[in-house]
Design an enzyme around this catalytic site. Sequence first.
Site, PDB file in Angstrom:
ATOM      1  N   GLU A 121      -8.402   2.712  13.016  1.00  0.00           N
ATOM      2  CA  GLU A 121      -8.164   1.681  14.163  1.00  0.00           C
ATOM      3  C   GLU A 121      -7.242   2.315  15.213  1.00  0.00           C
ATOM      4  O   GLU A 121      -7.254   2.279  16.324  1.00  0.00           O
ATOM      5  CB  GLU A 121      -7.490   0.671  13.318  1.00  0.00           C
ATOM      6  CG  GLU A 121      -6.838  -0.689  14.474  1.00  0.00           C
ATOM      7  CD  GLU A 121      -8.168  -1.188  15.132  1.00  0.00           C
ATOM      8  OE1 GLU A 121      -7.962  -1.650  16.534  1.00  0.00           O
ATOM      9  OE2 GLU A 121      -9.139  -1.250  14.724  1.00  0.00           O
ATOM     10  N   ILE A 175       1.781   4.678   1.512  1.00  0.00           N
ATOM     11  CA  ILE A 175       0.742   5.776   2.460  1.00  0.00           C
ATOM     12  C   ILE A 175       0.056   4.632   3.267  1.00  0.00           C
ATOM     13  O   ILE A 175      -0.422   3.606   3.035  1.00  0.00           O
ATOM     14  CB  ILE A 175      -0.430   6.111   1.296  1.00  0.00           C
ATOM     15  CG1 ILE A 175       0.330   7.069   0.143  1.00  0.00           C
ATOM     16  CG2 ILE A 175      -1.252   6.793   2.052  1.00  0.00           C
ATOM     17  CD1 ILE A 175      -0.815   7.562  -0.740  1.00  0.00           C
ATOM     18  N   HIS A 203       0.875  -1.213   0.029  1.00  0.00           N
ATOM     19  CA  HIS A 203       0.056   0.014   0.079  1.00  0.00           C
ATOM     20  C   HIS A 203       0.817   1.231  -0.018  1.00  0.00           C
ATOM     21  O   HIS A 203       0.981   1.871   1.098  1.00  0.00           O
ATOM     22  CB  HIS A 203      -0.705   0.015   1.315  1.00  0.00           C
ATOM     23  CG  HIS A 203      -2.089   0.722   0.989  1.00  0.00           C
ATOM     24  ND1 HIS A 203      -2.120   2.238   1.507  1.00  0.00           N
ATOM     25  CD2 HIS A 203      -3.342   0.469   0.492  1.00  0.00           C
ATOM     26  CE1 HIS A 203      -3.434   2.906   1.380  1.00  0.00           C
ATOM     27  NE2 HIS A 203      -3.956   1.752   1.134  1.00  0.00           N
ATOM     28  N   GLY A 221      -6.044   4.082   5.544  1.00  0.00           N
ATOM     29  CA  GLY A 221      -6.858   4.961   6.050  1.00  0.00           C
ATOM     30  C   GLY A 221      -7.628   4.279   7.262  1.00  0.00           C
ATOM     31  O   GLY A 221      -8.009   4.660   8.401  1.00  0.00           O
ATOM     32  N   VAL A 222      -7.854   2.880   6.911  1.00  0.00           N
ATOM     33  CA  VAL A 222      -8.603   2.155   7.803  1.00  0.00           C
ATOM     34  C   VAL A 222      -7.659   1.659   8.933  1.00  0.00           C
ATOM     35  O   VAL A 222      -8.310   1.838  10.256  1.00  0.00           O
ATOM     36  CB  VAL A 222      -9.048   0.447   7.389  1.00  0.00           C
ATOM     37  CG1 VAL A 222     -10.235   1.053   6.214  1.00  0.00           C
ATOM     38  CG2 VAL A 222      -7.978   0.008   6.809  1.00  0.00           C
TER      39      VAL A 222
END
Length: 147
Positions: A61, A53, A47, A56-57
Amino acid sequence: MLDSREIQKIIPHRYPFLLVDRILEIEGNKAVGIKNVSANEPFFQGHFPGYPIMPGVLILEAMAQVGAVLVLRQEKFAGYIALFAGMDDVHFKKPVFPGDQLRLEAEMLKFKGLIGIAEGKAYVGEELAARGTLKFALRPGTESYEK
């Protein structure tokens, strides 16, 4: 201030899914934590190759883990775990790259029984990287996560 060993006594997360390195402060219904984003994080392999990067998840978290420490440090919730029940009004404002340090904030907005709602924010420096409303449910877990 709590270091990673103390955090692991409160929440069950372990490497590679423990996404909070330190809790800087807990005051009232708010907690602030730190995540040092390293180039060695396993998610950067995919990723994205050549342009890493933080997903986002995982930022969400990390915010939730700070919120879990805020709630689960209370003696009456010892042995419970916090599970995601929903997310609302989530926005990603700035990409998070290797070498960044995330300052994670969680503020409890509502808490009734074993259900809660918190506002989470993640900053890189003074710049807002992500924010959202996080809903969670507490469930009995084990008495201790320390090993």
